[in-house]
Scaffold this motif. Structure first.
Motif, PDB file in Angstrom:
ATOM      1  N   THR A 158      43.874 -27.739 -54.901  1.00 52.96           N
ATOM      2  CA  THR A 158      42.726 -26.838 -54.852  1.00 52.96           C
ATOM      3  C   THR A 158      42.030 -26.873 -56.192  1.00 52.96           C
ATOM      4  O   THR A 158      42.680 -26.909 -57.248  1.00 52.96           O
ATOM      5  CB  THR A 158      43.121 -25.407 -54.448  1.00 52.96           C
ATOM      6  OG1 THR A 158      41.947 -24.624 -54.253  1.00 52.96           O
ATOM      7  CG2 THR A 158      44.010 -24.749 -55.481  1.00 52.96           C
ATOM      8  N   GLY A 159      40.712 -26.929 -56.163  1.00 51.98           N
ATOM      9  CA  GLY A 159      39.931 -27.144 -57.370  1.00 51.98           C
ATOM     10  C   GLY A 159      39.319 -25.887 -57.927  1.00 51.98           C
ATOM     11  O   GLY A 159      39.578 -24.772 -57.479  1.00 51.98           O
ATOM     12  N   VAL A 160      38.473 -26.062 -58.921  1.00 51.06           N
ATOM     13  CA  VAL A 160      37.958 -24.944 -59.719  1.00 51.06           C
ATOM     14  C   VAL A 160      37.059 -24.014 -58.897  1.00 51.06           C
ATOM     15  O   VAL A 160      36.326 -24.438 -58.014  1.00 51.06           O
ATOM     16  CB  VAL A 160      37.192 -25.469 -60.939  1.00 51.06           C
ATOM     17  CG1 VAL A 160      38.136 -26.215 -61.870  1.00 51.06           C
ATOM     18  CG2 VAL A 160      36.036 -26.381 -60.542  1.00 51.06           C
ATOM     19  N   GLY A 161      37.157 -22.734 -59.221  1.00 50.99           N
ATOM     20  CA  GLY A 161      36.285 -21.731 -58.609  1.00 50.99           C
ATOM     21  C   GLY A 161      36.649 -21.361 -57.195  1.00 50.99           C
ATOM     22  O   GLY A 161      35.782 -20.946 -56.425  1.00 50.99           O
ATOM     23  N   ALA A 162      37.924 -21.464 -56.826  1.00 53.16           N
ATOM     24  CA  ALA A 162      38.337 -21.178 -55.450  1.00 53.16           C
ATOM     25  C   ALA A 162      39.012 -19.826 -55.288  1.00 53.16           C
ATOM     26  O   ALA A 162      38.746 -19.092 -54.331  1.00 53.16           O
ATOM     27  CB  ALA A 162      39.266 -22.289 -54.946  1.00 53.16           C
ATOM     28  N   LEU A 163      39.900 -19.478 -56.207  1.00 53.67           N
ATOM     29  CA  LEU A 163      40.745 -18.299 -55.998  1.00 53.67           C
ATOM     30  C   LEU A 163      39.985 -16.983 -56.095  1.00 53.67           C
ATOM     31  O   LEU A 163      40.409 -15.978 -55.509  1.00 53.67           O
ATOM     32  CB  LEU A 163      41.897 -18.293 -57.004  1.00 53.67           C
ATOM     33  CG  LEU A 163      42.872 -19.465 -56.916  1.00 53.67           C
ATOM     34  CD1 LEU A 163      44.069 -19.210 -57.830  1.00 53.67           C
ATOM     35  CD2 LEU A 163      43.332 -19.719 -55.486  1.00 53.67           C
ATOM     36  N   CYS A 164      38.872 -16.943 -56.796  1.00 53.28           N
ATOM     37  CA  CYS A 164      38.143 -15.682 -56.966  1.00 53.28           C
ATOM     38  C   CYS A 164      37.576 -15.154 -55.655  1.00 53.28           C
ATOM     39  O   CYS A 164      37.204 -13.983 -55.556  1.00 53.28           O
ATOM     40  CB  CYS A 164      37.028 -15.837 -57.991  1.00 53.28           C
ATOM     41  SG  CYS A 164      35.681 -16.933 -57.480  1.00 53.28           S
TER      42      CYS A 164
END
Length: 279
Positions: A135-141
């Motif tokens: 999973t890449g950047v800016g996903a968990l938020c």
């Protein structure tokens, strides 16, 4: 099992966020940030430290959760992954990804894209497990329940395989939006953050309608603990002093393409990466 949504969160948080992303897909597909013409011509979409940390994917299967328009997903196929699957909750984003794959000569047997919510990934993706779950950047938020995310992602890691996460460091979420020099938010705040901003990080246009988003902060310890609780073995947690876009006006762009604070400022982590293996 539905994600645990904290009290006070708008009941339409998922639909609100999906409408925001759906509207921005055409801007991202035609803008300079993703540079799809350059990508088609061979431009690298992955970060240099990701390539080094994930290592050789030749012959492996890879699942990319929250893949957006598929540039990172397809980059792993270019680097030799035998089969990549991308999942995203935005149907327009998935359509762009499928078009990219077809244009690059990757058929569905090599690169497949699925429109589904990440919490439903286990029932939505075509295989029960993958050698690499990425999973890449800016996903968990965009997710209210990080424990449920960790359980979902870990369940899709094949025996001997691993999960790799690359994200913006949560420390950056508490800094002021202009210079990034002052702490103005609570690092441990678990409440939903509701924003209403036009435009997008990836294009200059401000002529957008669906501008409201609902987001969450996830402290680093919360993410690591959630993954460890699934039984995955944490192999490393690395912190990086670089960012991939001009988040703060004080950032300076370097020849390697990364953004950093000027050398006169004390360094802080701007991104982090984590690898967790199923043994």
């Amino acid at each position: 099992m539905s994600p645990t949504v904290p009290a006070g969160v708008p009941s339409d948080w998922r639909e609100t966020n999906r409408a925001n992303w759906d509207e921005r897909v055409p801007l991202h597909a035609t803008g300079d940030f993703y540079d799809l013409d350059g990508f088609r011509a061979g431009k690298e979409a992955l970060r240099s430290f990701e390539l080094a940390e994930v290592g050789d994917v030749t012959g492996r299967t890879l699942l990319h959760l929250q893949c957006h328009i598929g540039t990172d997903t397809l980059s792993w196929a270019r680097h030799g992954a035998a089969r990549v699957v991308g999942l995203d909750f935005s149907a327009p984003a998935v359509e762009v990804a499928r078009g990219l794959a077809a244009g690059l000569g990757f058929g569905p047997e090599r690169a497949e894209f699925v429109a589904a919510d990440v919490y439903d990934a286990a029932s939505a993706v075509p295989e029960p497990s993958y050698d690499v779950v990425y999973t890449g950047v800016g996903a968990l938020c965009w997710l209210p329940d990080i424990r449920r995310w960790a359980e979902t992602a870990a369940a899709l890691v094949a025996p001997g395989g691993f999960l790799y996460l690359c994200e913006f460091h949560p420390l950056t979420d508490v800094l002021d939006d202009e210079t990034g020099s002052r702490v103005v938010r609570d690092y441990f705040d678990r409440a939903a953050q509701v924003y209403d901003y036009p435009g997008t990080y990836a294009a200059d246009s401000t002529d957008t309608v669906h501008n409201r988003t609902v987001e969450w902060q996830h402290p680093l310890g919360e993410v690591v603990s959630a993954l460890a609780a699934t039984g995955l073995r944490i192999e490393f947690l690395h912190e990086h002093d670089v960012s991939v876009f001009q988040r703060f006006e004080t950032f300076e762009r370097h020849d390697d393409g990364y953004y950093r604070f000027p050398p006169t400022r004390p360094g802080i982590p701007l991104m982090y990466s984590l690898k967790a293996r199923r043994v």
